[in-house]
Design a protein around this motif. Structure first.
Motif, mmCIF file in Angstrom:
data_model
loop_
_atom_site.group_PDB
_atom_site.id
_atom_site.type_symbol
_atom_site.label_atom_id
_atom_site.label_comp_id
_atom_site.label_asym_id
_atom_site.label_seq_id
_atom_site.Cartn_x
_atom_site.Cartn_y
_atom_site.Cartn_z
ATOM 1 N N MET A 147 -36.890 -41.536 16.834
ATOM 2 C CA MET A 147 -36.633 -40.235 17.424
ATOM 3 C C MET A 147 -36.649 -39.171 16.327
ATOM 4 N N ASN A 148 -36.948 -37.942 16.768
ATOM 5 C CA ASN A 148 -36.789 -36.793 15.871
ATOM 6 C C ASN A 148 -35.464 -36.117 16.186
ATOM 7 N N ILE A 149 -34.713 -35.863 15.138
ATOM 8 C CA ILE A 149 -33.315 -35.479 15.310
ATOM 9 C C ILE A 149 -33.004 -34.211 14.535
ATOM 10 N N THR A 150 -32.126 -33.386 15.104
ATOM 11 C CA THR A 150 -31.601 -32.232 14.366
ATOM 12 C C THR A 150 -30.084 -32.325 14.309
ATOM 13 N N PHE A 151 -29.539 -32.034 13.159
ATOM 14 C CA PHE A 151 -28.083 -31.964 13.034
ATOM 15 C C PHE A 151 -27.620 -30.525 12.965
ATOM 16 N N ILE A 152 -26.691 -30.194 13.845
ATOM 17 C CA ILE A 152 -26.077 -28.875 13.834
ATOM 18 C C ILE A 152 -24.672 -29.085 13.276
ATOM 19 N N GLY A 153 -24.500 -28.693 12.024
ATOM 20 C CA GLY A 153 -23.270 -29.027 11.292
ATOM 21 C C GLY A 153 -23.647 -29.915 10.128
ATOM 22 N N ALA A 154 -22.930 -29.747 9.009
ATOM 23 C CA ALA A 154 -23.234 -30.519 7.803
ATOM 24 C C ALA A 154 -21.946 -30.997 7.142
ATOM 25 N N GLY A 155 -20.933 -31.223 7.957
ATOM 26 C CA GLY A 155 -19.639 -31.675 7.443
ATOM 27 C C GLY A 155 -19.593 -33.194 7.291
ATOM 28 N N ASN A 156 -18.378 -33.746 7.307
ATOM 29 C CA ASN A 156 -18.185 -35.174 7.026
ATOM 30 C C ASN A 156 -18.899 -36.082 8.026
ATOM 31 N N VAL A 157 -18.818 -35.733 9.319
ATOM 32 C CA VAL A 157 -19.444 -36.582 10.341
ATOM 33 C C VAL A 157 -20.967 -36.511 10.225
ATOM 34 N N ALA A 196 -26.139 -38.517 9.898
ATOM 35 C CA ALA A 196 -27.535 -38.153 9.638
ATOM 36 C C ALA A 196 -28.187 -39.168 8.706
ATOM 37 N N GLN A 197 -27.461 -39.566 7.664
ATOM 38 C CA GLN A 197 -28.036 -40.525 6.716
ATOM 39 C C GLN A 197 -28.226 -41.893 7.359
ATOM 40 N N ALA A 198 -27.271 -42.294 8.215
ATOM 41 C CA ALA A 198 -27.389 -43.606 8.862
ATOM 42 C C ALA A 198 -28.599 -43.627 9.800
ATOM 43 N N LEU A 199 -28.792 -42.547 10.549
ATOM 44 C CA LEU A 199 -29.924 -42.491 11.492
ATOM 45 C C LEU A 199 -31.248 -42.420 10.733
ATOM 46 N N ASP A 200 -31.270 -41.634 9.677
ATOM 47 C CA ASP A 200 -32.458 -41.528 8.827
ATOM 48 C C ASP A 200 -32.828 -42.901 8.255
ATOM 49 N N SER A 201 -31.820 -43.605 7.750
ATOM 50 C CA SER A 201 -32.068 -44.925 7.146
ATOM 51 C C SER A 201 -32.515 -45.935 8.188
ATOM 52 N N ALA A 202 -32.105 -45.725 9.447
ATOM 53 C CA ALA A 202 -32.475 -46.667 10.504
ATOM 54 C C ALA A 202 -33.890 -46.406 11.016
ATOM 55 N N GLY A 203 -34.589 -45.444 10.421
ATOM 56 C CA GLY A 203 -35.991 -45.243 10.776
ATOM 57 C C GLY A 203 -36.251 -44.031 11.654
ATOM 58 N N HIS A 204 -35.208 -43.300 12.009
ATOM 59 C CA HIS A 204 -35.419 -42.053 12.749
ATOM 60 C C HIS A 204 -35.658 -40.927 11.737
ATOM 61 N N THR A 205 -36.043 -39.760 12.239
ATOM 62 C CA THR A 205 -36.337 -38.665 11.317
ATOM 63 C C THR A 205 -35.464 -37.460 11.607
ATOM 64 N N VAL A 206 -34.617 -37.143 10.667
ATOM 65 C CA VAL A 206 -33.854 -35.903 10.810
ATOM 66 C C VAL A 206 -34.756 -34.759 10.365
ATOM 67 N N GLN A 207 -35.068 -33.858 11.311
ATOM 68 C CA GLN A 207 -35.997 -32.758 11.058
ATOM 69 C C GLN A 207 -35.318 -31.561 10.429
ATOM 70 N N GLN A 208 -34.127 -31.237 10.960
ATOM 71 C CA GLN A 208 -33.439 -30.031 10.485
ATOM 72 C C GLN A 208 -31.948 -30.299 10.339
ATOM 73 N N VAL A 209 -31.376 -29.575 9.415
ATOM 74 C CA VAL A 209 -29.916 -29.552 9.292
ATOM 75 C C VAL A 209 -29.483 -28.096 9.327
ATOM 76 N N TYR A 210 -28.668 -27.759 10.338
ATOM 77 C CA TYR A 210 -28.148 -26.407 10.449
ATOM 78 C C TYR A 210 -26.737 -26.341 9.878
ATOM 79 N N SER A 211 -26.472 -25.285 9.135
ATOM 80 C CA SER A 211 -25.089 -24.969 8.808
ATOM 81 C C SER A 211 -24.969 -23.468 8.669
ATOM 82 N N ARG A 212 -23.772 -22.935 8.966
ATOM 83 C CA ARG A 212 -23.559 -21.504 8.748
ATOM 84 C C ARG A 212 -23.737 -21.191 7.278
ATOM 85 N N ARG A 213 -23.283 -22.151 6.430
ATOM 86 C CA ARG A 213 -23.443 -21.968 4.981
ATOM 87 C C ARG A 213 -24.708 -22.707 4.551
#
Lengths: 258, 258
Positions: free
Chosen positions: B1-11, B16-33
Protein backbone atom coordinates in the motif's frame (compact mmCIF):
# COMPACT_ATOMS: atom_id res chain seq x y z
CA UNK A 1 26.59 -23.43 59.71
CA UNK A 2 23.99 -25.59 61.40
CA UNK A 3 20.58 -24.04 60.99
CA UNK A 4 17.08 -24.49 62.36
CA UNK A 5 13.96 -23.16 60.70
CA UNK A 6 11.03 -22.13 62.87
CA UNK A 7 8.19 -22.01 60.42
CA UNK A 8 7.62 -24.01 57.24
CA UNK A 9 5.70 -21.56 55.05
CA UNK A 10 6.64 -19.92 51.75
CA UNK A 11 9.71 -18.05 53.02
CA UNK A 12 11.09 -21.01 54.99
CA UNK A 13 10.43 -23.28 52.01
CA UNK A 14 12.74 -21.34 49.70
CA UNK A 15 15.28 -20.09 52.24
CA UNK A 16 15.92 -23.46 53.90
CA UNK A 17 16.49 -25.16 50.56
CA UNK A 18 18.78 -22.37 49.32
CA UNK A 19 20.93 -22.53 52.48
CA UNK A 20 20.99 -26.32 52.40
CA UNK A 21 22.07 -26.30 48.75
CA UNK A 22 24.78 -23.74 49.54
CA UNK A 23 26.45 -26.27 51.86
CA UNK A 24 24.94 -25.39 55.21
CA UNK A 25 22.95 -27.96 57.19
CA UNK A 26 19.36 -27.43 58.20
CA UNK A 27 19.05 -29.53 61.35
CA UNK A 28 15.43 -29.02 62.30
CA UNK A 29 12.22 -27.66 60.87
CA UNK A 30 9.60 -26.55 63.37
CA UNK A 31 5.95 -26.06 62.55
CA UNK A 32 2.78 -26.05 64.65
CA UNK A 33 1.45 -28.48 62.06
CA UNK A 34 3.74 -31.51 61.95
CA UNK A 35 2.73 -32.22 58.37
CA UNK A 36 4.13 -28.87 57.20
CA UNK A 37 7.41 -29.50 59.03
CA UNK A 38 7.67 -32.98 57.48
CA UNK A 39 6.94 -31.64 54.01
CA UNK A 40 9.80 -29.13 54.17
CA UNK A 41 12.20 -31.47 56.00
CA UNK A 42 11.68 -33.98 53.16
CA UNK A 43 13.16 -31.41 50.75
CA UNK A 44 16.34 -31.08 52.85
CA UNK A 45 19.39 -33.33 53.18
CA UNK A 46 19.30 -34.11 56.87
CA UNK A 47 16.57 -32.19 58.66
CA UNK A 48 14.21 -33.41 61.37
CA UNK A 49 10.66 -32.14 61.67
CA UNK A 50 9.62 -31.05 65.15
CA UNK A 51 6.68 -29.52 67.00
CA UNK A 52 8.70 -28.51 70.06
CA UNK A 53 10.16 -25.04 70.64
CA UNK A 54 12.72 -26.35 73.12
CA UNK A 55 15.95 -26.26 71.12
CA UNK A 56 18.25 -26.07 74.18
CA UNK A 57 20.00 -29.26 73.06
CA UNK A 58 20.01 -28.44 69.35
CA UNK A 59 23.28 -28.57 67.39
CA UNK A 60 22.16 -25.55 65.36
CA UNK A 61 23.89 -22.19 65.83
CA UNK A 62 21.56 -20.05 63.70
CA UNK A 63 17.78 -20.09 64.19
CA UNK A 64 15.54 -18.59 61.54
CA UNK A 65 12.05 -17.47 62.51
CA UNK A 66 9.89 -17.53 59.39
CA UNK A 67 6.31 -17.38 60.64
CA UNK A 68 3.63 -14.70 60.12
CA UNK A 69 4.57 -11.35 61.74
CA UNK A 70 1.79 -11.42 64.29
CA UNK A 71 2.91 -14.85 65.58
CA UNK A 72 6.54 -13.90 66.29
CA UNK A 73 6.22 -12.10 69.65
CA UNK A 74 4.41 -14.91 71.43
CA UNK A 75 6.59 -17.56 69.81
CA UNK A 76 9.74 -15.86 71.10
CA UNK A 77 8.52 -16.09 74.71
CA UNK A 78 8.20 -19.87 74.37
CA UNK A 79 11.50 -20.40 72.57
CA UNK A 80 14.48 -22.09 74.22
CA UNK A 81 17.81 -21.86 72.43
CA UNK A 82 21.37 -23.11 73.07
CA UNK A 83 23.65 -20.51 74.72
CA UNK A 84 25.23 -18.07 72.20
CA UNK A 85 22.94 -19.18 69.36
CA UNK A 86 21.98 -16.55 66.81
CA UNK A 87 18.26 -15.85 66.42
CA UNK A 88 16.95 -14.00 63.37
CA UNK A 89 13.55 -13.15 61.99
CA UNK A 90 12.73 -12.73 58.31
CA UNK A 91 10.09 -10.02 58.56
CA UNK A 92 10.10 -6.88 56.44
CA UNK A 93 8.20 -4.94 59.06
CA UNK A 94 9.21 -5.86 62.59
CA UNK A 95 12.17 -4.34 64.44
CA UNK A 96 15.15 -6.36 65.58
CA UNK A 97 14.24 -5.44 69.19
CA UNK A 98 11.42 -7.97 69.09
CA UNK A 99 14.11 -10.60 69.69
CA UNK A 100 15.94 -8.73 72.44
CA UNK A 101 15.33 -11.43 75.06
CA UNK A 102 18.23 -13.18 73.31
CA UNK A 103 21.87 -12.17 73.10
CA UNK A 104 22.79 -12.53 69.42
CA UNK A 105 19.97 -11.47 67.17
CA UNK A 106 19.37 -10.26 63.68
CA UNK A 107 17.06 -9.72 60.75
CA UNK A 108 17.47 -11.73 57.55
CA UNK A 109 14.86 -10.22 55.25
CA UNK A 110 14.56 -11.36 51.64
CA UNK A 111 12.96 -8.54 49.64
CA UNK A 112 10.90 -10.83 47.45
CA UNK A 113 7.51 -12.54 47.34
CA UNK A 114 7.62 -16.34 47.63
CA UNK A 115 5.23 -19.16 46.79
CA UNK A 116 6.05 -22.80 47.45
CA UNK A 117 4.72 -23.70 44.03
CA UNK A 118 6.94 -21.25 42.16
CA UNK A 119 10.71 -21.63 41.74
CA UNK A 120 12.81 -18.50 41.85
CA UNK A 121 16.44 -17.48 41.50
CA UNK A 122 17.59 -16.77 45.05
CA UNK A 123 20.80 -15.21 43.65
CA UNK A 124 18.66 -12.30 42.35
CA UNK A 125 16.87 -11.68 45.66
CA UNK A 126 18.12 -8.66 47.64
CA UNK A 127 18.71 -9.54 51.31
CA UNK A 128 18.41 -6.89 54.01
CA UNK A 129 20.58 -7.80 56.99
CA UNK A 130 20.67 -6.29 60.46
CA UNK A 131 22.37 -7.62 63.59
CA UNK A 132 22.65 -6.84 67.29
CA UNK A 133 26.46 -6.99 67.27
CA UNK A 134 29.35 -7.08 64.75
CA UNK A 135 30.11 -10.81 65.17
CA UNK A 136 26.50 -11.72 64.42
CA UNK A 137 26.44 -9.31 61.50
CA UNK A 138 29.47 -11.02 59.99
CA UNK A 139 27.83 -14.45 60.23
CA UNK A 140 24.55 -13.24 58.73
CA UNK A 141 26.14 -11.31 55.87
CA UNK A 142 28.25 -14.32 55.02
CA UNK A 143 25.20 -16.62 55.05
CA UNK A 144 23.26 -14.22 52.85
CA UNK A 145 26.16 -13.87 50.41
CA UNK A 146 26.26 -17.65 50.09
CA UNK A 147 22.81 -17.59 48.51
CA UNK A 148 22.44 -14.12 46.96
CA UNK A 149 24.46 -11.65 44.94
CA UNK A 150 22.80 -8.61 46.53
CA UNK A 151 23.18 -8.28 50.29
CA UNK A 152 22.62 -4.98 52.07
CA UNK A 153 22.95 -3.81 55.66
CA UNK A 154 19.61 -2.18 56.38
CA UNK A 155 18.51 -0.80 59.75
CA UNK A 156 15.06 -1.51 61.18
CA UNK A 157 14.02 2.07 60.39
CA UNK A 158 15.22 1.79 56.79
CA UNK A 159 13.56 -1.61 56.42
CA UNK A 160 10.24 -0.13 57.47
CA UNK A 161 10.58 2.57 54.81
CA UNK A 162 11.44 -0.05 52.19
CA UNK A 163 8.35 -1.94 53.22
CA UNK A 164 6.10 1.10 52.81
CA UNK A 165 7.62 1.66 49.36
CA UNK A 166 7.08 -2.01 48.50
CA UNK A 167 3.42 -1.80 49.50
CA UNK A 168 2.93 0.99 46.95
CA UNK A 169 5.12 -0.56 44.25
CA UNK A 170 3.89 -4.14 44.59
CA UNK A 171 0.78 -4.73 46.72
CA UNK A 172 -1.03 -1.67 45.38
CA UNK A 173 0.21 -2.24 41.84
CA UNK A 174 -1.24 -5.75 41.99
CA UNK A 175 -4.54 -4.27 43.10
CA UNK A 176 -4.59 -1.86 40.15
CA UNK A 177 -3.94 -4.81 37.85
CA UNK A 178 -6.87 -6.65 39.45
CA UNK A 179 -9.11 -3.64 38.73
CA UNK A 180 -7.95 -3.66 35.09
CA UNK A 181 -8.58 -7.42 34.98
CA UNK A 182 -12.12 -6.89 36.31
CA UNK A 183 -12.84 -4.15 33.78
CA UNK A 184 -11.72 -6.23 30.81
CA UNK A 185 -13.58 -9.29 32.13
CA UNK A 186 -16.85 -7.37 32.44
CA UNK A 187 -16.65 -6.49 28.77
CA UNK A 188 -15.48 -9.90 27.57
CA UNK A 189 -12.11 -8.53 26.55
CA UNK A 190 -8.91 -10.48 27.12
CA UNK A 191 -6.82 -9.08 29.98
CA UNK A 192 -3.74 -10.46 28.20
CA UNK A 193 -4.21 -7.78 25.52
CA UNK A 194 -2.77 -5.38 28.09
CA UNK A 195 0.28 -7.50 28.91
CA UNK A 196 2.78 -5.94 26.45
CA UNK A 197 1.75 -2.46 27.56
CA UNK A 198 2.05 -3.37 31.24
CA UNK A 199 5.50 -4.89 30.76
CA UNK A 200 6.74 -1.92 28.77
CA UNK A 201 5.39 0.46 31.42
CA UNK A 202 7.35 -1.41 34.10
CA UNK A 203 10.49 -1.47 31.94
CA UNK A 204 10.32 2.28 31.46
CA UNK A 205 9.58 2.94 35.12
CA UNK A 206 12.58 0.84 36.18
CA UNK A 207 14.96 2.32 33.61
CA UNK A 208 16.64 4.44 36.26
CA UNK A 209 14.99 7.84 36.26
CA UNK A 210 12.17 8.90 38.54
CA UNK A 211 9.13 7.04 37.10
CA UNK A 212 7.26 10.37 37.31
CA UNK A 213 9.44 11.59 34.43
CA UNK A 214 7.95 8.94 32.10
CA UNK A 215 4.36 9.33 33.28
CA UNK A 216 1.82 9.06 30.45
CA UNK A 217 -1.97 9.06 30.25
CA UNK A 218 -4.86 11.51 30.36
CA UNK A 219 -4.09 12.94 33.83
CA UNK A 220 -0.53 14.07 33.12
CA UNK A 221 -1.53 15.65 29.80
CA UNK A 222 -4.52 17.27 31.52
CA UNK A 223 -6.92 15.68 29.03
CA UNK A 224 -10.09 16.48 30.97
CA UNK A 225 -12.54 15.21 28.36
CA UNK A 226 -10.98 11.72 28.36
CA UNK A 227 -10.88 11.71 32.16
CA UNK A 228 -14.53 12.73 32.33
CA UNK A 229 -15.50 10.01 29.88
CA UNK A 230 -13.60 7.44 32.00
CA UNK A 231 -15.29 8.68 35.19
CA UNK A 232 -18.69 8.38 33.49
CA UNK A 233 -17.87 4.81 32.56
CA UNK A 234 -16.80 4.07 36.16
CA UNK A 235 -19.95 5.56 37.71
CA UNK A 236 -21.29 2.07 38.44
CA UNK A 237 -18.13 1.21 40.47
CA UNK A 238 -17.82 4.00 43.07
CA UNK A 239 -14.65 2.61 44.69
CA UNK A 240 -12.79 2.38 41.37
CA UNK A 241 -14.07 5.82 40.44
CA UNK A 242 -12.68 7.28 43.68
CA UNK A 243 -9.30 5.62 43.06
CA UNK A 244 -9.32 7.01 39.51
CA UNK A 245 -9.97 10.53 40.77
CA UNK A 246 -7.49 10.45 43.62
CA UNK A 247 -4.58 9.04 41.61
CA UNK A 248 -5.30 11.34 38.66
CA UNK A 249 -5.22 14.36 40.99
CA UNK A 250 -1.94 13.21 42.48
CA UNK A 251 -0.39 12.60 39.04
CA UNK A 252 -1.27 16.19 38.15
CA UNK A 253 0.11 17.50 41.44
CA UNK A 254 3.40 15.62 41.05
CA UNK A 255 3.73 16.70 37.42
CA UNK A 256 3.28 20.38 38.39
CA UNK A 257 6.04 19.99 40.99
CA UNK A 258 8.46 18.11 38.71
CA UNK B 1 0.00 0.00 0.00
CA UNK B 2 0.94 3.64 -0.38
CA UNK B 3 0.69 5.39 2.93
CA UNK B 4 0.77 8.91 4.32
CA UNK B 5 1.44 9.79 7.93
CA UNK B 6 -0.19 12.86 9.38
CA UNK B 7 1.85 13.48 12.52
CA UNK B 8 5.49 12.69 13.24
CA UNK B 9 5.45 12.00 16.97
CA UNK B 10 6.23 8.81 18.91
CA UNK B 11 3.45 6.68 17.39
CA UNK B 12 4.09 7.82 13.81
CA UNK B 13 7.83 7.32 14.34
CA UNK B 14 7.48 3.61 15.08
CA UNK B 15 4.43 2.81 12.94
CA UNK B 16 5.72 4.45 9.75
CA UNK B 17 9.05 2.64 9.98
CA UNK B 18 7.40 -0.71 10.72
CA UNK B 19 5.06 -0.38 7.71
CA UNK B 20 7.90 0.81 5.48
CA UNK B 21 10.05 -2.15 6.54
CA UNK B 22 7.16 -4.53 5.90
CA UNK B 23 7.22 -3.55 2.22
CA UNK B 24 4.66 -0.76 2.09
CA UNK B 25 5.61 2.73 0.95
CA UNK B 26 5.22 5.78 3.09
CA UNK B 27 4.79 8.58 0.55
CA UNK B 28 4.46 11.61 2.78
CA UNK B 29 4.96 12.67 6.34
CA UNK B 30 3.01 15.70 7.51
CA UNK B 31 3.85 17.73 10.55
CA UNK B 32 3.06 21.28 11.61
CA UNK B 33 6.79 21.56 12.31
CA UNK B 34 8.67 20.83 9.09
CA UNK B 35 11.70 19.71 11.05
CA UNK B 36 9.72 16.87 12.67
CA UNK B 37 8.40 15.74 9.29
CA UNK B 38 11.91 15.81 7.82
CA UNK B 39 13.32 13.85 10.77
CA UNK B 40 10.84 11.00 10.28
CA UNK B 41 10.94 11.10 6.46
CA UNK B 42 14.73 10.65 6.70
CA UNK B 43 14.13 7.28 8.40
CA UNK B 44 11.94 6.08 5.51
CA UNK B 45 12.81 4.80 2.03
CA UNK B 46 11.02 7.28 -0.12
CA UNK B 47 8.94 9.70 1.91
CA UNK B 48 8.50 13.43 1.44
CA UNK B 49 8.03 15.79 4.35
CA UNK B 50 5.16 18.24 3.99
CA UNK B 51 3.36 20.99 5.91
CA UNK B 52 0.27 20.95 3.72
CA UNK B 53 -2.94 19.05 4.52
CA UNK B 54 -4.05 19.07 0.90
CA UNK B 55 -3.43 15.49 -0.20
CA UNK B 56 -5.96 15.54 -3.05
CA UNK B 57 -3.20 14.67 -5.53
CA UNK B 58 -1.40 12.18 -3.28
CA UNK B 59 -0.63 8.67 -4.55
CA UNK B 60 -1.32 7.28 -1.05
CA UNK B 61 -4.42 5.17 -0.46
CA UNK B 62 -4.20 4.91 3.34
CA UNK B 63 -3.80 7.99 5.56
CA UNK B 64 -2.76 7.58 9.18
CA UNK B 65 -3.58 10.34 11.64
CA UNK B 66 -1.10 10.12 14.52
CA UNK B 67 -1.38 13.43 16.34
CA UNK B 68 -2.53 14.19 19.91
CA UNK B 69 -6.21 13.31 20.48
CA UNK B 70 -7.32 16.90 21.03
CA UNK B 71 -5.84 17.98 17.67
CA UNK B 72 -7.66 15.41 15.51
CA UNK B 73 -11.12 17.02 15.16
CA UNK B 74 -9.87 20.36 13.85
CA UNK B 75 -7.25 18.68 11.65
CA UNK B 76 -9.94 16.55 9.97
CA UNK B 77 -11.88 19.65 8.89
CA UNK B 78 -8.80 20.95 7.05
CA UNK B 79 -7.86 17.65 5.43
CA UNK B 80 -8.25 16.99 1.71
CA UNK B 81 -7.86 13.40 0.52
CA UNK B 82 -8.01 11.59 -2.83
CA UNK B 83 -11.41 10.01 -3.59
CA UNK B 84 -11.85 6.56 -1.96
CA UNK B 85 -8.77 6.94 0.25
CA UNK B 86 -8.87 5.25 3.65
CA UNK B 87 -8.46 7.53 6.65
CA UNK B 88 -7.60 6.06 10.06
CA UNK B 89 -6.69 7.46 13.45
CA UNK B 90 -4.46 5.76 16.00
CA UNK B 91 -6.14 6.93 19.20
CA UNK B 92 -7.08 4.62 22.05
CA UNK B 93 -9.86 6.92 23.16
CA UNK B 94 -11.66 8.55 20.27
CA UNK B 95 -14.53 6.96 18.33
CA UNK B 96 -14.33 6.12 14.65
CA UNK B 97 -17.19 8.61 14.06
CA UNK B 98 -14.75 11.47 14.47
CA UNK B 99 -13.68 10.73 10.89
CA UNK B 100 -17.20 10.37 9.45
CA UNK B 101 -16.79 13.28 7.02
CA UNK B 102 -14.90 10.70 4.93
CA UNK B 103 -16.18 7.56 3.25
CA UNK B 104 -13.69 4.83 4.21
CA UNK B 105 -12.49 5.24 7.77
CA UNK B 106 -11.00 3.22 10.55
CA UNK B 107 -9.05 3.00 13.76
CA UNK B 108 -5.58 1.51 13.86
CA UNK B 109 -4.71 1.55 17.54
CA UNK B 110 -1.46 0.04 18.80
CA UNK B 111 -1.94 -0.91 22.46
CA UNK B 112 1.56 0.09 23.51
CA UNK B 113 3.50 3.08 24.77
CA UNK B 114 6.08 4.45 22.33
CA UNK B 115 9.15 6.67 22.64
CA UNK B 116 11.24 7.68 19.66
CA UNK B 117 14.37 6.95 21.64
CA UNK B 118 13.38 3.39 22.52
CA UNK B 119 13.24 0.50 20.04
CA UNK B 120 10.48 -2.03 20.46
CA UNK B 121 9.30 -5.25 18.85
CA UNK B 122 6.27 -4.26 16.81
CA UNK B 123 5.43 -7.95 16.30
CA UNK B 124 4.52 -8.12 20.01
CA UNK B 125 2.25 -5.07 19.97
CA UNK B 126 -1.50 -5.84 19.98
CA UNK B 127 -3.35 -3.83 17.32
CA UNK B 128 -7.01 -2.91 17.77
CA UNK B 129 -8.68 -2.45 14.41
CA UNK B 130 -12.07 -0.97 13.56
CA UNK B 131 -13.43 0.04 10.17
CA UNK B 132 -16.44 1.77 8.67
CA UNK B 133 -17.03 -1.00 6.11
CA UNK B 134 -15.86 -4.58 5.37
CA UNK B 135 -13.52 -3.63 2.49
CA UNK B 136 -11.70 -1.10 4.67
CA UNK B 137 -11.56 -3.60 7.53
CA UNK B 138 -9.89 -6.13 5.26
CA UNK B 139 -7.21 -3.63 4.20
CA UNK B 140 -6.52 -2.50 7.77
CA UNK B 141 -6.38 -6.00 9.26
CA UNK B 142 -3.99 -7.04 6.52
CA UNK B 143 -1.75 -4.01 7.13
CA UNK B 144 -1.73 -4.69 10.88
CA UNK B 145 -0.92 -8.37 10.35
CA UNK B 146 2.04 -7.35 8.21
CA UNK B 147 3.66 -5.76 11.27
CA UNK B 148 2.18 -7.57 14.28
CA UNK B 149 1.30 -11.09 15.38
CA UNK B 150 -1.68 -9.95 17.48
CA UNK B 151 -4.42 -8.15 15.63
CA UNK B 152 -7.93 -7.80 17.08
CA UNK B 153 -11.18 -6.33 15.83
CA UNK B 154 -12.24 -3.98 18.61
CA UNK B 155 -15.24 -1.66 18.51
CA UNK B 156 -15.02 1.95 19.67
CA UNK B 157 -16.95 1.03 22.83
CA UNK B 158 -14.60 -1.86 23.61
CA UNK B 159 -11.56 0.28 22.88
CA UNK B 160 -12.74 2.84 25.40
CA UNK B 161 -13.03 0.12 28.04
CA UNK B 162 -9.56 -1.18 27.20
CA UNK B 163 -8.28 2.35 27.60
CA UNK B 164 -9.83 2.72 31.06
CA UNK B 165 -8.27 -0.61 32.05
CA UNK B 166 -4.90 0.53 30.65
CA UNK B 167 -5.04 3.74 32.68
CA UNK B 168 -5.34 1.65 35.86
CA UNK B 169 -2.84 -1.02 34.82
CA UNK B 170 -0.21 1.29 33.34
CA UNK B 171 -0.58 5.02 34.01
CA UNK B 172 -1.64 4.54 37.63
CA UNK B 173 0.87 1.74 38.19
CA UNK B 174 3.61 4.07 37.00
CA UNK B 175 2.41 6.65 39.49
CA UNK B 176 2.57 4.14 42.36
CA UNK B 177 6.12 3.32 41.30
CA UNK B 178 6.96 7.02 41.35
CA UNK B 179 5.63 7.23 44.94
CA UNK B 180 7.81 4.25 45.90
CA UNK B 181 10.76 5.92 44.17
CA UNK B 182 10.15 9.12 46.14
CA UNK B 183 9.92 7.24 49.45
CA UNK B 184 13.19 5.37 48.91
CA UNK B 185 14.92 8.56 47.69
CA UNK B 186 13.90 10.50 50.80
CA UNK B 187 15.62 7.90 52.96
CA UNK B 188 18.69 7.49 50.75
CA UNK B 189 17.73 3.94 49.85
CA UNK B 190 18.21 2.59 46.34
CA UNK B 191 14.93 2.24 44.42
CA UNK B 192 16.55 -0.59 42.47
CA UNK B 193 16.41 -2.73 45.63
CA UNK B 194 12.70 -3.09 44.86
CA UNK B 195 13.17 -4.13 41.24
CA UNK B 196 13.16 -7.95 41.69
CA UNK B 197 10.07 -7.71 43.88
CA UNK B 198 8.28 -5.46 41.41
CA UNK B 199 9.08 -7.76 38.47
CA UNK B 200 7.96 -10.86 40.36
CA UNK B 201 4.74 -9.11 41.37
CA UNK B 202 4.01 -8.35 37.72
CA UNK B 203 4.88 -11.91 36.65
CA UNK B 204 2.46 -13.33 39.22
CA UNK B 205 -0.27 -10.85 38.33
CA UNK B 206 0.03 -11.73 34.63
CA UNK B 207 0.16 -15.49 35.17
CA UNK B 208 -3.42 -15.88 34.05
CA UNK B 209 -5.61 -15.81 37.13
CA UNK B 210 -7.36 -12.77 38.51
CA UNK B 211 -4.51 -10.75 40.09
CA UNK B 212 -6.75 -10.38 43.17
CA UNK B 213 -6.16 -14.10 43.83
CA UNK B 214 -2.41 -13.47 44.36
CA UNK B 215 -2.82 -10.26 46.36
CA UNK B 216 -0.31 -9.96 49.22
CA UNK B 217 0.52 -7.29 51.79
CA UNK B 218 -0.82 -5.92 55.07
CA UNK B 219 -4.28 -4.94 53.75
CA UNK B 220 -5.31 -8.35 52.43
CA UNK B 221 -4.12 -10.11 55.60
CA UNK B 222 -5.86 -7.45 57.67
CA UNK B 223 -2.63 -6.60 59.49
CA UNK B 224 -3.91 -3.41 61.11
CA UNK B 225 -0.82 -2.71 63.21
CA UNK B 226 1.46 -2.68 60.14
CA UNK B 227 -1.03 -0.53 58.24
CA UNK B 228 -1.23 1.92 61.15
CA UNK B 229 2.54 2.11 61.35
CA UNK B 230 2.70 2.83 57.60
CA UNK B 231 0.02 5.52 57.90
CA UNK B 232 1.96 7.13 60.75
CA UNK B 233 5.05 7.17 58.56
CA UNK B 234 3.04 8.76 55.72
CA UNK B 235 1.50 11.49 57.89
CA UNK B 236 3.85 14.08 56.37
CA UNK B 237 2.58 13.24 52.84
CA UNK B 238 -1.21 13.61 53.02
CA UNK B 239 -1.83 12.69 49.36
CA UNK B 240 0.16 9.45 49.60
CA UNK B 241 -1.54 8.66 52.90
CA UNK B 242 -4.96 9.07 51.31
CA UNK B 243 -3.97 6.78 48.42
CA UNK B 244 -2.67 4.24 50.94
CA UNK B 245 -5.97 4.27 52.84
CA UNK B 246 -8.23 4.14 49.81
CA UNK B 247 -6.41 1.30 48.05
CA UNK B 248 -6.04 -0.68 51.28
CA UNK B 249 -9.79 -0.39 51.88
CA UNK B 250 -10.52 -1.54 48.36
CA UNK B 251 -8.11 -4.48 48.63
CA UNK B 252 -10.01 -5.58 51.74
CA UNK B 253 -13.38 -5.10 50.05
CA UNK B 254 -12.34 -7.12 46.97
CA UNK B 255 -10.83 -9.84 49.13
CA UNK B 256 -14.09 -10.18 51.10
CA UNK B 257 -16.01 -10.54 47.84
CA UNK B 258 -13.60 -13.02 46.24
Amino acid sequence: MNITFIGAGNVAWHLAQALDSAGHTVQQVYSRRLQSAVQLADQLYNAEPTQSLDFSRSKANVFFIAVPDQAIASLVTRLQLPVHAILVHTSGTLPIELLSAFENTGVFYPLQTFSKAKALQMQQVPFCIEASNPETEEVLVSLAQDISRTVYLVSSAERKVLHVAAVFACNFTNHLLSIAYQITLQENLEFSLLEPLIRETINKALAGENPASVQTGPAVRNDTSTMQSHLDYLSRSPAEKEIYQLISQNIQKVSREL
